[in-house]
Enzyme design. Structure first.
Site, PDB file in Angstrom:
ATOM      1  N   HIS A  34       6.098  -7.561  -4.190  1.00  0.00           N
ATOM      2  CA  HIS A  34       5.212  -7.490  -5.161  1.00  0.00           C
ATOM      3  C   HIS A  34       4.158  -6.311  -5.067  1.00  0.00           C
ATOM      4  O   HIS A  34       3.635  -5.785  -5.645  1.00  0.00           O
ATOM      5  CB  HIS A  34       4.640  -8.824  -5.788  1.00  0.00           C
ATOM      6  CG  HIS A  34       5.578  -9.579  -6.227  1.00  0.00           C
ATOM      7  ND1 HIS A  34       6.364  -9.430  -7.234  1.00  0.00           N
ATOM      8  CD2 HIS A  34       5.764 -11.000  -5.904  1.00  0.00           C
ATOM      9  CE1 HIS A  34       7.146 -10.661  -7.403  1.00  0.00           C
ATOM     10  NE2 HIS A  34       6.660 -11.590  -6.597  1.00  0.00           N
ATOM     11  N   HIS A  52      11.636 -14.297  -8.342  1.00  0.00           N
ATOM     12  CA  HIS A  52      10.945 -13.102  -8.948  1.00  0.00           C
ATOM     13  C   HIS A  52      11.206 -11.713  -8.806  1.00  0.00           C
ATOM     14  O   HIS A  52      11.938 -11.163  -7.864  1.00  0.00           O
ATOM     15  CB  HIS A  52       9.412 -13.209  -8.443  1.00  0.00           C
ATOM     16  CG  HIS A  52       8.734 -14.539  -8.476  1.00  0.00           C
ATOM     17  ND1 HIS A  52       8.835 -15.435  -7.261  1.00  0.00           N
ATOM     18  CD2 HIS A  52       8.088 -15.142  -9.390  1.00  0.00           C
ATOM     19  CE1 HIS A  52       8.121 -16.712  -7.629  1.00  0.00           C
ATOM     20  NE2 HIS A  52       7.611 -16.581  -9.123  1.00  0.00           N
ATOM     21  N   ASP A  77      12.601 -19.184  -2.840  1.00  0.00           N
ATOM     22  CA  ASP A  77      12.007 -19.807  -3.891  1.00  0.00           C
ATOM     23  C   ASP A  77      12.981 -19.992  -5.018  1.00  0.00           C
ATOM     24  O   ASP A  77      12.597 -20.613  -6.137  1.00  0.00           O
ATOM     25  CB  ASP A  77      10.761 -19.251  -4.597  1.00  0.00           C
ATOM     26  CG  ASP A  77      10.788 -17.660  -4.657  1.00  0.00           C
ATOM     27  OD1 ASP A  77      11.948 -17.105  -4.519  1.00  0.00           O
ATOM     28  OD2 ASP A  77       9.860 -17.033  -5.040  1.00  0.00           O
TER      29      ASP A  77
END
Length: 506
Positions: A98, A135, A221
């Site tokens: 990110h 994500h 995750d």
């Protein structure tokens, strides 16, 4: 394994992005500490950080050292692949997908993935990045959004979910259009559904793009039971994604990523390391692990149980997504290449041994090196070094006993003689000035006292007026008697005091 045919090794700078990291951003990470956050409020806002408990990216002690090690692991793994020292490299502490050039985001501060891909691009013409973290890998996509040298493929939860990017129609821009592939998914993805979209899409990617190196962000995750995730993958289903790419026998760098149920993160990455190294680890955890740090009391086994959560991804929705992505990939132009330019070699900083800095040439020994006019190094004796370090005062004191004063001492108000110390001069004394700014000149260029006397005699013979503060002693601290002077030839003038004795001549 040598570099691939037509590789970019030793071919010239790669101008993909302006710079992977902002200098201001890196310097801020070096300087800030939890105790000084109040002094950097403006920078904290600018770089999307905050105090502990107030931000996803808080300030903590040792930030710079930690991120340097983390990023260095990924870059070093990429260098190992590029140099042919390994076929697969791991850095499970990496995967900060990110982070942006000058912005922290989503627990990520420095994007080690971007740095490692840039290292691979020094050798390989095309690098494929695959992200199976739940994500969207927005930081990596943004870095390579305008180039076809890197294709980014992300399978992620999309919708009202961080970071909110990664729509299926986000394809890149300019030369990079079509080389950003996004596969948006919903809650509850299980092994079968994931395989249904993953394998056909990645097969098409490998066919159309033909990467020469692959980087995988294997975020845990997306596993079932993650505290922040909402997928339902098992260890086997998650590992299958990485194993599928390893079958193509392309240099592979595997980094970590997200994962917030710690015991399952450790299980996942241990299992995948074993599988990629050709070992299927037993399900029963060793007794030493259970006795030392029993984080695995849920079932005390390696593999995890999936939940019965509902899969919101219907087969119809998945088919629609798959077909649209496949259509986008089929429209790509032929495999991109690179022009024959000169790129830098792999950045490699040699490790410095733990030794005395004076021995390896640094420290005090380094300062003691001297060079002559031809640029050749010359040794400096211990005596010369002591003189130099003592400064001008030490040299004056040493020379005071050997250089006769050019101006006799004058009586002070109390009748005591004031010491007048004369400094040495070189052959330029007749010119009337010499600079003593460099201490070395006092040691290396000082003539004997006889030469000083000869220079004064020569000046007298030429008819030049020699002042009481002669050129050879231009830096004398105590001024001479105001009326003391000598005419040419050394005769005392009538105005001179009676106790002034004429200087002896050779």
């Amino acid at each position: 394994m040598e570099g691939p045919a037509g590789s970019c090794r030793d071919q010239g700078p790669i101008k993909l992005i302006k710079a992977p990291l902002s200098a201001d951003y890196v310097n801020f990470i070096k300087q800030v500490t939890p105790e000084t956050t109040q002094e950097y409020m403006q920078q904290l806002k600018r770089f999307n950080m905050g105090a502990p408990g107030e931000s996803d990216c808080p300030i903590f002690d040792g930030m710079y050292e930690y991120f340097a090690l983390l990023s260095g692991g990924s870059v070093d793994g990429a260098a190992f692949l590029a140099e042919g020292k390994a076929d697969i490299a791991f850095n499970w502490s990496g995967g900060m997908h990110h982070a942006k050039r000058a912005e922290a985001s989503g627990f990520c501060y420095i994007n080690d993935i971007v740095l490692s891909i840039l290292e691979l691009l020094k050798t390989y013409r095309r690098v494929l990045y695959v992200d199976i973290d739940i994500h969207h890998g927005d930081g990596v996509e943004e870095a390579f959004y305008l180039t076809n040298r890197v294709m980014t493929v992300s399978f992620h939860r999309y919708g009202d979910y961080f970071p909110g990017t990664g729509a299926i129609d986000d394809l890149g821009h300019g030369a990079g259009k079509g080389y950003c592939v996004n596969v948006p998914l919903k809650d509850g993805m299980d092994d079968e559904s994931y395989r249904y979209v993953y394998e056909p899409i990645m097969s098409k990617v490998m066919e159309m793009y033909q990467p020469e190196a692959i980087v995988v962000c294997s975020g845990a995750d997306s596993l079932s039971g993650d505290k922040l995730g909402c997928f339902n993958l098992s260890l086997q289903g998650h590992s299958n994604c990485v194993e599928f790419l390893a079958k193509y026998k392309v240099p592979l760098l595997v980094v970590g990523g997200g994962g917030y149920t710690l015991r399952n993160v450790a299980r996942c990455w241990a299992y995948e390391t074993g599988r990629l190294m050709g070992h299927d680890l037993p399900d029963r955890l060793p007794e030493s692990v259970l006795n030392s740090f029993n984080y695995y009391m849920d079932n005390e086994r390696l593999r995890i149980e999936v939940s019965n959560m509902e899969n919101s991804n219907t087969r119809k929705d998945l088919e629609k997504i798959k077909q649209k992505v496949l259509q986008q990939l089929s429209e790509l132009p032929p495999v991109p290449s690179v022009p024959l330019i000169v790129t830098p070699a792999t950045a490699k900083i040699p490790d410095l041994p733990d030794e005395d800095p004076d021995v390896r040439g640094g420290g005090e020994a380094h300062e003691d090196r001297r060079y002559n006019a031809d640029g050749e190094e010359q040794a400096e004796s211990d005596a010369q070094r002591e003189r130099r370090k003592g400064g001008v005062a030490a040299v004056k004191q040493e020379l005071a006993g050997s250089v006769a004063p050019l101006v006799p001492a004058a009586a002070d108000a109390n009748g005591a003689a004031a010491d007048v110390k004369a400094e040495p001069a070189d052959a330029a004394a007749a010119d009337g000035d010499i600079s003593l700014e460099a201490d070395e000149k006092l040691v290396n260029m000082s003539p004997p006292p006889a030469e000083v006397d000869a220079a004064v005699a020569a000046a007298g013979a030429a008819g030049d007026a020699v002042a009481a503060e002669p050129a050879a002693a231009a830096r004398v601290a105590t001024p001479p008697p105001p009326a003391a002077s000598f005419a040419a030839g050394g005769e005392q003038t009538a105005a001179a005091p009676a106790d002034v004795v004429p200087m002896e001549q050779d």
